[in-house]
Design a protein around this motif. Structure first.
Motif, PDB file in Angstrom:
ATOM      1  N   ARG A  84       0.807  -1.213   0.000  1.00 61.76           N
ATOM      2  CA  ARG A  84       0.000   0.000   0.000  1.00 61.76           C
ATOM      3  C   ARG A  84       0.847   1.274   0.000  1.00 61.76           C
ATOM      4  O   ARG A  84       0.293   2.374   0.056  1.00 61.76           O
ATOM      5  CB  ARG A  84      -0.932  -0.002   1.214  1.00 61.76           C
ATOM      6  N   GLN A  85       2.177   1.143  -0.014  1.00 61.35           N
ATOM      7  CA  GLN A  85       3.044   2.320   0.112  1.00 61.35           C
ATOM      8  C   GLN A  85       2.706   3.075   1.393  1.00 61.35           C
ATOM      9  O   GLN A  85       2.760   4.297   1.459  1.00 61.35           O
ATOM     10  CB  GLN A  85       2.915   3.239  -1.108  1.00 61.35           C
ATOM     11  N   PHE A 204      15.297  -1.148   7.909  1.00 67.35           N
ATOM     12  CA  PHE A 204      14.781  -0.620   6.650  1.00 67.35           C
ATOM     13  C   PHE A 204      14.300   0.800   6.885  1.00 67.35           C
ATOM     14  O   PHE A 204      13.612   1.083   7.873  1.00 67.35           O
ATOM     15  CB  PHE A 204      13.632  -1.490   6.140  1.00 67.35           C
ATOM     16  N   GLU A 205      14.652   1.704   5.970  1.00 67.20           N
ATOM     17  CA  GLU A 205      14.217   3.098   6.043  1.00 67.20           C
ATOM     18  C   GLU A 205      13.736   3.541   4.674  1.00 67.20           C
ATOM     19  O   GLU A 205      14.275   3.122   3.644  1.00 67.20           O
ATOM     20  CB  GLU A 205      15.363   4.002   6.501  1.00 67.20           C
ATOM     21  N   THR A 206      12.724   4.393   4.656  1.00 67.07           N
ATOM     22  CA  THR A 206      12.250   4.967   3.404  1.00 67.07           C
ATOM     23  C   THR A 206      11.646   6.342   3.652  1.00 67.07           C
ATOM     24  O   THR A 206      11.048   6.579   4.711  1.00 67.07           O
ATOM     25  CB  THR A 206      11.205   4.052   2.731  1.00 67.07           C
ATOM     26  N   ASP A 207      11.834   7.225   2.686  1.00 68.21           N
ATOM     27  CA  ASP A 207      11.155   8.517   2.727  1.00 68.21           C
ATOM     28  C   ASP A 207       9.726   8.388   2.231  1.00 68.21           C
ATOM     29  O   ASP A 207       8.904   9.280   2.469  1.00 68.21           O
ATOM     30  CB  ASP A 207      11.904   9.539   1.863  1.00 68.21           C
ATOM     31  N   GLY A 208       9.436   7.300   1.491  1.00 69.86           N
ATOM     32  CA  GLY A 208       8.088   7.032   1.019  1.00 69.86           C
ATOM     33  C   GLY A 208       7.802   7.638  -0.342  1.00 69.86           C
ATOM     34  O   GLY A 208       8.250   8.741  -0.659  1.00 69.86           O
ATOM     35  N   ARG A 210       4.576   8.191  -1.436  1.00 70.44           N
ATOM     36  CA  ARG A 210       3.476   9.120  -1.225  1.00 70.44           C
ATOM     37  C   ARG A 210       3.844  10.133  -0.156  1.00 70.44           C
ATOM     38  O   ARG A 210       4.701   9.887   0.701  1.00 70.44           O
ATOM     39  CB  ARG A 210       2.218   8.348  -0.823  1.00 70.44           C
ATOM     40  N   ALA A 211       3.193  11.283  -0.201  1.00 68.38           N
ATOM     41  CA  ALA A 211       3.440  12.310   0.805  1.00 68.38           C
ATOM     42  C   ALA A 211       3.096  11.766   2.189  1.00 68.38           C
ATOM     43  O   ALA A 211       2.110  11.052   2.368  1.00 68.38           O
ATOM     44  CB  ALA A 211       2.594  13.551   0.507  1.00 68.38           C
ATOM     45  N   HIS A 212       3.914  12.090   3.156  1.00 69.56           N
ATOM     46  CA  HIS A 212       3.708  11.690   4.547  1.00 69.56           C
ATOM     47  C   HIS A 212       3.652  10.159   4.668  1.00 69.56           C
ATOM     48  O   HIS A 212       2.712   9.590   5.222  1.00 69.56           O
ATOM     49  CB  HIS A 212       2.409  12.312   5.097  1.00 69.56           C
ATOM     50  N   SER A 213       4.685   9.479   4.137  1.00 75.07           N
ATOM     51  CA  SER A 213       4.704   8.015   4.213  1.00 75.07           C
ATOM     52  C   SER A 213       6.079   7.472   4.586  1.00 75.07           C
ATOM     53  O   SER A 213       6.405   6.328   4.260  1.00 75.07           O
ATOM     54  CB  SER A 213       4.245   7.407   2.886  1.00 75.07           C
TER      55      SER A 213
END
Length: 704
Positions: A84-85, A204-208, A210-213
């Motif tokens: 779902r991101q 695990f890290e991600t900026d995402g 989608r906005a605010h994810s």
């Protein structure tokens, strides 16, 4: 806006390669994997009267980030697994339509890891707890035999991790990709003094996308195996998962999605900041802290076997949702902050007895499964004064308990070309609420659900390379705690919900063509009454109600082939007609079940050199349109088709082994909706999938 279309040409090409008359050189027949998911008696997939697929370690690990189970599950027919991101809400997994309406987590599909349930007694599970870095295989069971696992078994996904063996080794891997995604993993394994061990830790890290994810996930895993006595084996596993302040992107309206798929929904009520999104205003987020330990004892007495499994753990969650101050006015509202601390434990005891009967082999398993979870649950307003996204006044304080007690029996009789399997399970699920916050009324009470689920299957070996089978079962799904927490737009605990009951039938064929092609096909039907459907959903809070009857009819096909020059292909096709067989409210008979595509497909064309040093593959994934709500009146998520590519390489040098991979997803840069929030009251259904994105990975392993 670019619209995604089903990649008919790509799918047709892959299917033609798989099934066309290409003159292949004789290939060694692949070794069948012995599975236990359907009958609890070990058989190869080919000899099981059930739809079951095995995903091996290579498909799970090679060319993948091993962050989400959806990476590997895409190749399984009958299963829809969506990233779902949004790591605050976990994956969206459904099996033949069961579980598609889940607002977060996995429901309707039973999750198990190394024999330890990853689903709670109420049926809610978390696929994020699966350790994919150490996975040896995943068994995916669909259809009637799933029901022998009791409540919420519209399908079963079992993960099996590797066992420590051989000389000690240590391995580290690093991956990096689009949108600030990166992962580091360190593991060690081996066997000394008769004790096998596996240790693994990752971040695990991600900026995402989608906005605010944005998200950060830390995982740890340990497994010990030993044989303290002759014909005995003890396995101990422990795992932990931690996610602090994982951002929740929420869903968006169709207009917002068309304008910018990555954008969040603007908060129309915030007149002072006209560009601020709901997610930003309330700082929607979730923190998770999960620990679990389990042990499995197996003792053999000749052909007979005793197996005892016990486990326990704790799960703490705090979630900040997107409720407006005006919406929190009703006295019955429980607030926009969910805060609970859960203790859970359980056991499974079973005995397998093997005997001779009427010239055939009779294998009988008798067992008893017990599970219990207890939640110390609180709810708070998510504002103080004019500041949102903070823990405010207490609005909910209760203790929720769920237990299940399930005796079961399975018997299998095999003689000549025939295999007959039958099972019976009686599930009792008890749910109790002890409400300590009486300012909005007393929600204390209890619910008792019980159901007997029989299953029957028959397989006949028409020829050494051709089996046919048929099976039937009854199943049921109780509401989960999350589905019981709210009634209507502002009400409290929903004691009116009833379990859904279903009847499953299936017929199938399994064939081998030469030593290099395998075909599995299944035709199935499921009739359900009292289907649980979304009543209202807003800002992360969803309530449910019972609908009438539903009907699922479909066909699944998988085809695997190996060819000359190291080429292999896989095709997995599903068609599913999932409709309401009885109208209710504004929903007409024949309306499609939301969240369920009526067709989805996977195709893969892969190559590996004869020495196994280099590999490459082209993947095609497609889905038909998906409706977001019961009446099928709002804009459905359009059908889509995407192409992915991957290349792999590995080298050996003395005691070292090095691996590299590169992956490019969504090659044609399609814009499409990857998942839906079913039944959202504000019509913020849509969760966009990433545009073209890349991933690189390297690993180094040293064996001492």
């Amino acid at each position: 806006m670019k619209h995604a279309h089903f990649p008919l040409n790509a799918m047709a090409a892959l299917f033609a390669i798989s099934s066309g008359a290409i003159a292949a050189e004789p290939a060694a027949e692949p070794v069948d994997v012995v599975v236990i998911s359907a009958t609890r008696v070990g058989h190869t997939v080919f000899d099981m009267p059930a739809s079951i697929d095995v995903i091996d370690a290579e498909r799970i690990r090679e060319g993948q980030a091993r962050i989400n189970a959806s990476e590997a599950l895409a190749a399984v027919p009958g299963l829809v697994a969506q990233n779902r991101q949004n790591y605050a809400q976990d994956l969206q997994i459904s099996s033949r339509g069961f579980g598609a309406r889940s607002a977060f987590g996995v429901r309707g599909v039973r999750l198990i890891a190394d024999g330890i349930p990853a689903s709670m007694p109420d049926g809610q599970g978390q696929a994020a707890t699966f350790n994919l870095d150490m996975a040896e295989r995943i068994e995916v069971l669909r259809g009637p035999f799933s029901t022998i696992y009791g409540n919420h078994s519209g399908g079963v996904i079992q993960l099996f991790t590797r066992e420590g063996d051989g000389a000690p080794s240590i391995e580290t891997s690093l991956t990096a990709g689009s949108y600030g995604s990166r992962k580091a993993d360190l593991n060690a394994q081996g066997k000394q003094a008769g004790i096998g061990y596996v240790l693994d830790a990752s971040r695990f890290e991600t900026d995402g996308y989608r906005a605010h994810s944005a998200a950060t996930r830390d995982q740890a895993y340990a497994k010990l195996t030993l044989a303290p006595f002759d014909n005995a084996k003890l396995t101990i596993t422990a795992n932990a998962l931690r996610q602090d302040d994982t951002q929740d992107a929420l869903g968006t309206s169709w207009a917002t999605y068309q304008r910018d798929p990555r954008a969040g929904e603007i908060d129309a009520a915030d007149t002072q900041n006209p560009k601020r999104t709901l997610a930003d205003r309330y700082n929607t987020r979730k923190s998770i802290d999960h620990q679990q330990i389990g042990a499995n004892w197996e003792q053999r007495f000749g052909d007979d076997r005793l197996r005892i499994t016990a486990y326990g753990g704790n799960r703490s969650v705090i979630q900040y949702q997107a409720f407006s101050k005006a919406f929190q006015a009703p006295a019955t509202h429980s607030g926009g902050v969910v805060d609970f601390d859960r203790d859970f434990y359980g056991t499974d005891l079973n005995w397998l007895h093997v005997s001779q009967l009427a010239g055939g082999k009779l294998s009988t398993t008798i067992g008893l499964e017990y599970g219990r979870s207890s939640d110390d649950r609180k709810g708070y307003e998510n504002f103080i004064g004019s500041q949102f996204g903070v823990k405010g006044a207490l609005r909910r304080d209760e203790n929720d308990k769920v237990t299940n007690l399930d005796p079961y029996i399975q018997a299998e009789w095999e003689t000549g070309a025939w295999l007959l399997s039958a099972g019976l399970r009686h599930s009792s699920v008890k749910i109790s609420v002890d409400d300590h916050f009486l300012g909005n009324g007393n929600d204390s009470g209890s619910l008792d659900y019980s159901h007997t689920t029989p299953v029957l299957g028959l397989l006949y070996k028409l020829a050494p390379s051709l089996n046919v089978y048929a099976s039937a079962a009854r199943g049921f799904e109780t509401p989960t705690l999350n589905e019981l927490f709210y009634s209507g737009a502002g009400g409290g605990f929903n004691f009116r919900l009833q379990p859904a009951q279903s009847t499953h039938v299936e017929a199938g064929v399994k064939a081998r063509i030469g030593g290099d092609t395998r075909i599995n096909a299944a035709l199935f039907q499921v009739r359900t009454r009292d289907e649980l459907v979304v009543d209202s959903s807003s800002g992360g809070r969803t309530s449910y109600r019972n609908a009438g009857r539903t009907l699922r009819q479909g066909v699944e096909l998988s085809l695997d082939s190996t060819w000359q020059y190291g080429i292999s292909t896989r095709v997995a096709l599903t068609t599913l007609r999932a409709v309401y067989d009885q109208g209710f409210g504004t929903v007409l008979k024949g309306s499609r079940l939301p969240g369920v595509p009526n067709a989805n497909a996977y195709g893969e064309l892969a190559w590996k050199d004869s020495a196994g040093r280099f590999g490459a593959a082209l993947e095609a994934v497609g889905s038909s349109k998906i409706y977001a709500e019961d009446a099928n009146a709002d804009q459905p998520a359009p059908g889509y088709g995407v192409l992915n590519a991957r290349v792999t390489a590995n080298q050996h040098w003395q005691g070292w082994r090095f691996k590299q991979f590169a992956r490019l997803n969504n090659l044609l840069d399609k814009q499409y909706v990857g998942s839906l929030i079913v039944g959202d009251t504000n019509k913020r259904y849509y969760e966009a999938a990433p545009a073209r994105n890349w991933l690189l990975g390297v690993s180094a392993q040293h064996q001492f």
